[in-house]
Design an enzyme around this catalytic site. Sequence first.
Site, PDB file in Angstrom:
ATOM      1  N   ARG A   1       0.846  -1.184   0.000  1.00 27.64           N
ATOM      2  CA  ARG A   1       0.000   0.000   0.000  1.00 27.64           C
ATOM      3  C   ARG A   1       0.889   1.244   0.000  1.00 27.64           C
ATOM      4  O   ARG A   1       2.061   1.178   0.363  1.00 27.64           O
ATOM      5  CB  ARG A   1      -0.904   0.017   1.230  1.00 27.64           C
ATOM      6  CG  ARG A   1      -1.816  -1.204   1.360  1.00 27.64           C
ATOM      7  CD  ARG A   1      -2.537  -1.178   2.686  1.00 27.64           C
ATOM      8  NE  ARG A   1      -3.490  -2.280   2.842  1.00 27.64           N
ATOM      9  CZ  ARG A   1      -3.183  -3.487   3.311  1.00 27.64           C
ATOM     10  NH1 ARG A   1      -1.927  -3.748   3.692  1.00 27.64           N
ATOM     11  NH2 ARG A   1      -4.109  -4.424   3.415  1.00 27.64           N
TER      12      ARG A   1
ATOM     13  N   HIS B   1      -3.360   2.998  -5.990  1.00 30.42           N
ATOM     14  CA  HIS B   1      -3.795   1.777  -5.303  1.00 30.42           C
ATOM     15  C   HIS B   1      -4.111   0.666  -6.295  1.00 30.42           C
ATOM     16  O   HIS B   1      -4.030  -0.520  -5.949  1.00 30.42           O
ATOM     17  CB  HIS B   1      -5.017   2.068  -4.431  1.00 30.42           C
ATOM     18  CG  HIS B   1      -5.356   0.948  -3.505  1.00 30.42           C
ATOM     19  ND1 HIS B   1      -4.595   0.655  -2.392  1.00 30.42           N
ATOM     20  CD2 HIS B   1      -6.360   0.028  -3.524  1.00 30.42           C
ATOM     21  CE1 HIS B   1      -5.123  -0.388  -1.760  1.00 30.42           C
ATOM     22  NE2 HIS B   1      -6.190  -0.783  -2.437  1.00 30.42           N
TER      23      HIS B   1
ATOM     24  N   ARG C   1      -1.400  -2.014  -6.687  1.00 34.37           N
ATOM     25  CA  ARG C   1      -1.492  -3.150  -5.753  1.00 34.37           C
ATOM     26  C   ARG C   1      -2.512  -4.164  -6.253  1.00 34.37           C
ATOM     27  O   ARG C   1      -2.290  -5.371  -6.192  1.00 34.37           O
ATOM     28  CB  ARG C   1      -1.873  -2.617  -4.374  1.00 34.37           C
ATOM     29  CG  ARG C   1      -2.224  -3.666  -3.331  1.00 34.37           C
ATOM     30  CD  ARG C   1      -2.467  -2.967  -2.004  1.00 34.37           C
ATOM     31  NE  ARG C   1      -3.264  -3.765  -1.076  1.00 34.37           N
ATOM     32  CZ  ARG C   1      -2.766  -4.683  -0.261  1.00 34.37           C
ATOM     33  NH1 ARG C   1      -1.472  -4.940  -0.263  1.00 34.37           N
ATOM     34  NH2 ARG C   1      -3.568  -5.350   0.562  1.00 34.37           N
TER      35      ARG C   1
ATOM     36  N   HIS D   1      -3.710  -9.727   3.887  1.00 34.37           N
ATOM     37  CA  HIS D   1      -5.134  -9.746   4.221  1.00 34.37           C
ATOM     38  C   HIS D   1      -5.404 -10.820   5.262  1.00 34.37           C
ATOM     39  O   HIS D   1      -4.832 -11.908   5.218  1.00 34.37           O
ATOM     40  CB  HIS D   1      -5.979 -10.033   2.976  1.00 34.37           C
ATOM     41  CG  HIS D   1      -6.035  -8.895   2.017  1.00 34.37           C
ATOM     42  ND1 HIS D   1      -6.360  -7.619   2.404  1.00 34.37           N
ATOM     43  CD2 HIS D   1      -5.795  -8.830   0.689  1.00 34.37           C
ATOM     44  CE1 HIS D   1      -6.327  -6.820   1.347  1.00 34.37           C
ATOM     45  NE2 HIS D   1      -5.986  -7.531   0.304  1.00 34.37           N
TER      46      HIS D   1
ATOM     47  N   TYR E   1      -9.557  -8.192  -4.744  1.00 33.80           N
ATOM     48  CA  TYR E   1      -8.480  -7.829  -5.668  1.00 33.80           C
ATOM     49  C   TYR E   1      -8.268  -8.871  -6.761  1.00 33.80           C
ATOM     50  O   TYR E   1      -7.379  -8.732  -7.585  1.00 33.80           O
ATOM     51  CB  TYR E   1      -7.168  -7.650  -4.902  1.00 33.80           C
ATOM     52  CG  TYR E   1      -7.192  -6.469  -3.974  1.00 33.80           C
ATOM     53  CD1 TYR E   1      -6.820  -5.221  -4.420  1.00 33.80           C
ATOM     54  CD2 TYR E   1      -7.591  -6.609  -2.661  1.00 33.80           C
ATOM     55  CE1 TYR E   1      -6.845  -4.129  -3.577  1.00 33.80           C
ATOM     56  CE2 TYR E   1      -7.628  -5.532  -1.796  1.00 33.80           C
ATOM     57  CZ  TYR E   1      -7.252  -4.297  -2.269  1.00 33.80           C
ATOM     58  OH  TYR E   1      -7.283  -3.224  -1.418  1.00 33.80           O
TER      59      TYR E   1
END
Length: 370
Positions: free
Chosen positions: A201, A304, A307, A330, A339
């Site tokens: 991040r 972002h 990522r 996560h 994602y």
Amino acid sequence: MVRRRFGLIRRLPSGRFQASFTDPNRRRVNAPETFRTETDARRFLDRIEQEMQRGHWLPDAGLGRRTLRDACEAYLDENPRVGERWAETCRRNMRLHLMDLLDMPIVTITPPIVRAWHAKALKGDGGRTSISQSYRLLRSVMNVAVNDGAIPRNPCQIPGAGSERTPERSVATPRQVAELIEAITPRYRAAVVLAAWCGLRRGEVCAIRTADVDLENRRVRVAKNWVELLESPRKFEKDPKSDAGKRTVTIPPHVLPTLQAHLEEFAGEEFFNVGRDGKRTRGNTVYQAFVRARTKVGVDISFHDLRHTGQTLAASTGASLADLKQRLGHSSNAAAQRYMHAVEGRDAQIADALSTLAEQGDAAKLPKRF
């Protein structure tokens, strides 16, 4: 004294009537006020009896007289799970969307009032995401009020009102990532590499120390997150949201030269990413440099999304959900799956592989699951 099936009524020397009753804990409770007539006192006791039978009676109605504003502030200040960034967002949403309710005692906020407020908010100019966030704050505050005995039940009963429908995030191709690395100011190339190929991040990119980057063993250790508030000059470092956020990520070999060049030319003694003044790079500085680079390349993605791109490309290699959770830090499957995407062309490859399986009868020819 008038004896009843429920409660007692007695006449005071002043001529007014006092009502009292026994609560579920067998404690004697006096009415908060005296009554002009015995009939008024009797109506009060009848109402209390009905509330008890329905499970709506509250032992401390005083808490329910707090305004929503006070209840929200108490929730944001006292809840250890509310970080400063989220508290800032909630207070902004209070100003933008909850003004009609903030000065109301929470006991007076009913389901019809919440529905009317929500319908009005949706008809306004506010963003759907911030309205959903406002509803979630209201629901959370009311849950606390229920637990405290201030209100009998939560008035937030609108299905799906707190859910955010996040639009599909953009995914860059490996070629586009390479073009972004080439186009961005050289000092910030490492930031793009760490986001796209290691899944960091922006706050993590700004927080990593030079000692966290081990190029010999191809590893970068993520231990902290750098936070910059939007409506305050306050900036601070904190631990990741969960223990899963603290992780060690393996660096893909093809980006080692870029990181090595950064280490030799731009890295600081303490922080891996620093500005020209030698201090930690600010997140907004990285973002502005990235915006200039994406304009040159002609790619419509956010920082972002880099990522997100890394997660998608990792999934395309056959990585399992557990692998992806560990790599991106996560703690839940749902967070990691946000994602994950079907990479363009992957479905055609699977279809071809199924035909190969049908012809050869060899299950080993199938692509790995992801």
